[in-house]
Write an enzyme that holds these catalytic residues in place. Structure first.
Site, PDB file in Angstrom:
ATOM      1  N   HIS A 137       0.829  -1.210   0.000  1.00  0.00           N
ATOM      2  CA  HIS A 137       0.000   0.000   0.000  1.00  0.00           C
ATOM      3  C   HIS A 137       0.859   1.254   0.000  1.00  0.00           C
ATOM      4  O   HIS A 137       1.958   1.286   0.562  1.00  0.00           O
ATOM      5  CB  HIS A 137      -1.003  -0.011   1.151  1.00  0.00           C
ATOM      6  CG  HIS A 137      -0.427   0.124   2.525  1.00  0.00           C
ATOM      7  ND1 HIS A 137      -0.240   1.339   3.132  1.00  0.00           N
ATOM      8  CD2 HIS A 137      -0.021  -0.810   3.428  1.00  0.00           C
ATOM      9  CE1 HIS A 137       0.253   1.157   4.352  1.00  0.00           C
ATOM     10  NE2 HIS A 137       0.399  -0.143   4.554  1.00  0.00           N
ATOM     11  N   ASP A 165       6.009   1.543   6.466  1.00  0.00           N
ATOM     12  CA  ASP A 165       4.593   1.169   6.319  1.00  0.00           C
ATOM     13  C   ASP A 165       3.884   2.111   5.367  1.00  0.00           C
ATOM     14  O   ASP A 165       3.288   3.089   5.806  1.00  0.00           O
ATOM     15  CB  ASP A 165       3.940   1.178   7.701  1.00  0.00           C
ATOM     16  CG  ASP A 165       2.526   0.688   7.715  1.00  0.00           C
ATOM     17  OD1 ASP A 165       2.167  -0.077   6.814  1.00  0.00           O
ATOM     18  OD2 ASP A 165       1.773   1.066   8.625  1.00  0.00           O
ATOM     19  N   ASP A 182      -0.645   4.428   0.656  1.00  0.00           N
ATOM     20  CA  ASP A 182      -1.183   5.453   1.557  1.00  0.00           C
ATOM     21  C   ASP A 182      -0.496   5.335   2.907  1.00  0.00           C
ATOM     22  O   ASP A 182       0.118   4.302   3.231  1.00  0.00           O
ATOM     23  CB  ASP A 182      -2.694   5.318   1.705  1.00  0.00           C
ATOM     24  CG  ASP A 182      -3.115   4.036   2.395  1.00  0.00           C
ATOM     25  OD1 ASP A 182      -2.517   2.981   2.090  1.00  0.00           O
ATOM     26  OD2 ASP A 182      -4.033   4.064   3.238  1.00  0.00           O
ATOM     27  N   GLU A 209       4.407  -5.683   3.270  1.00  0.00           N
ATOM     28  CA  GLU A 209       4.342  -5.156   4.636  1.00  0.00           C
ATOM     29  C   GLU A 209       5.654  -5.490   5.336  1.00  0.00           C
ATOM     30  O   GLU A 209       6.282  -6.506   5.035  1.00  0.00           O
ATOM     31  CB  GLU A 209       3.176  -5.771   5.414  1.00  0.00           C
ATOM     32  CG  GLU A 209       1.794  -5.344   4.961  1.00  0.00           C
ATOM     33  CD  GLU A 209       1.412  -3.951   5.457  1.00  0.00           C
ATOM     34  OE1 GLU A 209       2.188  -3.357   6.234  1.00  0.00           O
ATOM     35  OE2 GLU A 209       0.333  -3.465   5.066  1.00  0.00           O
ATOM     36  N   GLU A 240      -5.314   1.493   2.347  1.00  0.00           N
ATOM     37  CA  GLU A 240      -5.144   0.352   3.252  1.00  0.00           C
ATOM     38  C   GLU A 240      -5.265   0.789   4.698  1.00  0.00           C
ATOM     39  O   GLU A 240      -5.732   0.019   5.549  1.00  0.00           O
ATOM     40  CB  GLU A 240      -3.783  -0.313   3.016  1.00  0.00           C
ATOM     41  CG  GLU A 240      -3.598  -1.649   3.712  1.00  0.00           C
ATOM     42  CD  GLU A 240      -3.061  -1.551   5.144  1.00  0.00           C
ATOM     43  OE1 GLU A 240      -3.071  -2.577   5.851  1.00  0.00           O
ATOM     44  OE2 GLU A 240      -2.623  -0.445   5.544  1.00  0.00           O
ATOM     45  N   GLU A 241      -4.836   2.019   4.987  1.00  0.00           N
ATOM     46  CA  GLU A 241      -4.897   2.525   6.356  1.00  0.00           C
ATOM     47  C   GLU A 241      -6.303   3.001   6.735  1.00  0.00           C
ATOM     48  O   GLU A 241      -6.523   3.426   7.866  1.00  0.00           O
ATOM     49  CB  GLU A 241      -3.893   3.676   6.538  1.00  0.00           C
ATOM     50  CG  GLU A 241      -2.429   3.292   6.339  1.00  0.00           C
ATOM     51  CD  GLU A 241      -1.865   2.449   7.469  1.00  0.00           C
ATOM     52  OE1 GLU A 241      -2.619   2.115   8.405  1.00  0.00           O
ATOM     53  OE2 GLU A 241      -0.670   2.113   7.408  1.00  0.00           O
ATOM     54  N   HIS A 289       3.717   3.971  12.083  1.00  0.00           N
ATOM     55  CA  HIS A 289       2.865   5.036  12.637  1.00  0.00           C
ATOM     56  C   HIS A 289       3.567   5.890  13.696  1.00  0.00           C
ATOM     57  O   HIS A 289       2.927   6.736  14.316  1.00  0.00           O
ATOM     58  CB  HIS A 289       1.579   4.458  13.246  1.00  0.00           C
ATOM     59  CG  HIS A 289       0.765   3.637  12.303  1.00  0.00           C
ATOM     60  ND1 HIS A 289      -0.471   3.116  12.644  1.00  0.00           N
ATOM     61  CD2 HIS A 289       0.995   3.227  11.020  1.00  0.00           C
ATOM     62  CE1 HIS A 289      -0.969   2.428  11.620  1.00  0.00           C
ATOM     63  NE2 HIS A 289      -0.086   2.484  10.623  1.00  0.00           N
TER      64      HIS A 289
END
Length: 361
Positions: A67, A91, A69, A148, A124-125, A326
């Site tokens: 992903h 991520d 995003d 991932e 995805e988030e 994150h």
């Protein structure tokens, strides 16, 4: 081989410099598609704003999906002490860019045996998983790799499922001197009951097989005549507890006065350890000087979305330390990132060798 001498670290740095929170991925998708074209791949942006690429003309269809995003909150992008900082370094722009360079570096023999589809997926988030859901019915892979962070020596076999829950209680307002629980207290009692149920389910279970619960939000709306309280929580679900079974338990514990709504419903997934795909990754990791380690993740990913659609060998793989996801100091070690490219390319080459001699149809 690739037509351009794009530097993978500089290319990733450029991707990190383009903010792409969920729903706003178009600019980075265009950047990635253009880069794939420069590397000799077919590159384009699809209707879901996914960055798409393709290489090879073989009968064996392989999807590499990561992903593009990110969660909100930009981090100053910088290369410092062999580490590349930036939102998405781990991520999961880093893993997807590693996939791009691995595919671009495939040998001619591998390209004759494989067709590799690259998908830089959107949202995805977010609960929508827009990008993965768009390609799910449109691609028919024999193998799938989800981009991932696993660490370059890690192979992720599974992710927990997820269920998002909204609980609401509305009742007539009354004087606080009355010996009666108010709307907020009733929701608190319900959540305490859910915690007790989850803890009972977790006795003797390893973390991957436990039910995890998190209270996300709690709101009390002031009103003159009616009390209104709402809470939002999520459950991380092990393979033994699919979303519909969890809903049955949650409904049974709720008094009829509490309204429940359920969202997400991501199915837990755990793949087998011994498939042609896992063997290809183990071989590639050893060839790169590492020791393969299988992992199970307590979070969720696009693997949960795609596994029900694609009943094929599937793993998640990517360079980076997932504990940095994150965080305000998200970064990837440059050496780790380059190892990830090497392993991904090696795994694809090994997979191509597995299917040597196969013909279309």
């Amino acid at each position: 081989m690739s037509k351009s001498a794009l530097d993978p670290v500089e290319f990733l740095k450029g991707a990190l410099e383009i903010p792409s929170p969920s729903g706003k991925e178009r600019l980075v998708a265009e950047y990635l598609a253009e880069g794939m074209q420069k590397l000799g791949l077919k590159g384009f942006v699809d209707e879901a704003d996914n960055a798409r690429g393709q290489v090879g003309e073989g009968p064996v269809q392989v999807v590499l999906l990561g992903h593009i995003d990110t969660v909100p909150g930009q981090i100053p992008v910088r290369l410092e002490g062999g580490r590349l900082f930036g939102r998405g370094a781990v991520d999961a722009k880093g893993p997807f860019v590693a996939m791009i360079f691995a595919a671009a570096g495939l040998s001619e023999e591998a390209r004759k045996r494989l067709t590799v589809h690259l998908v830089g997926a959107t949202e995805e988030e977010a609960p929508s998983s827009k990008g993965a859901r768009f390609v799910a019915p449109r691609l028919k892979p024999h193998y799938a790799v989800i981009g991932e962070p696993s660490g370059w020596e890690g192979i992720t076999l599974g992710y927990k499922g997820r269920l998002l829950v909204k609980a609401r209680r509305e009742k007539d307002h009354f004087h606080s001197a009355h010996h009666e629980p108010n709307a907020a207290e009733e929701l608190i009692s319900y959540f305490v009951a859910i915690k007790a149920w989850a803890e009972a389910m977790n006795v003797g279970q390893r973390p991957f097989d436990q039910v995890q619960y998190t209270l996300r939000d709690f709101r009390v709306h002031p009103a003159e005549l009616r009390q209104v309280a709402e809470m939002f929580f999520d459950l991380r679900l092990p393979p033994r507890l699919p979303p519909e079974e969890a809903i049955r338990h949650l409904t049974a514990y709720a008094p009829p006065t509490i309204e429940l709504e359920f969202f997400g419903r991501e199915v837990p997934y755990q793949g087998p350890k011994d498939t042609p795909l896992t063997r290809a990754f183990r071989q590639a990791i050893r060839k790169a000087g590492g020791r393969p380690v299988f992992k199970l993740k307590t979070g969720t990913s696009d693997m949960n979305v795609l596994a029900p659609h694609w009943p094929v060998p599937m793993v998640a793989y990517g360079p980076g330390d997932s504990t940095l996801d994150h965080t305000p100091y998200e970064h990837v070690e440059v050496a780790e990132f380059l190892k990830g490219i090497e392993v991904l390319r090696g795994a694809l080459e090994a997979l191509a060798q597995t299917h040597a001699g196969e013909k279309e149809g």
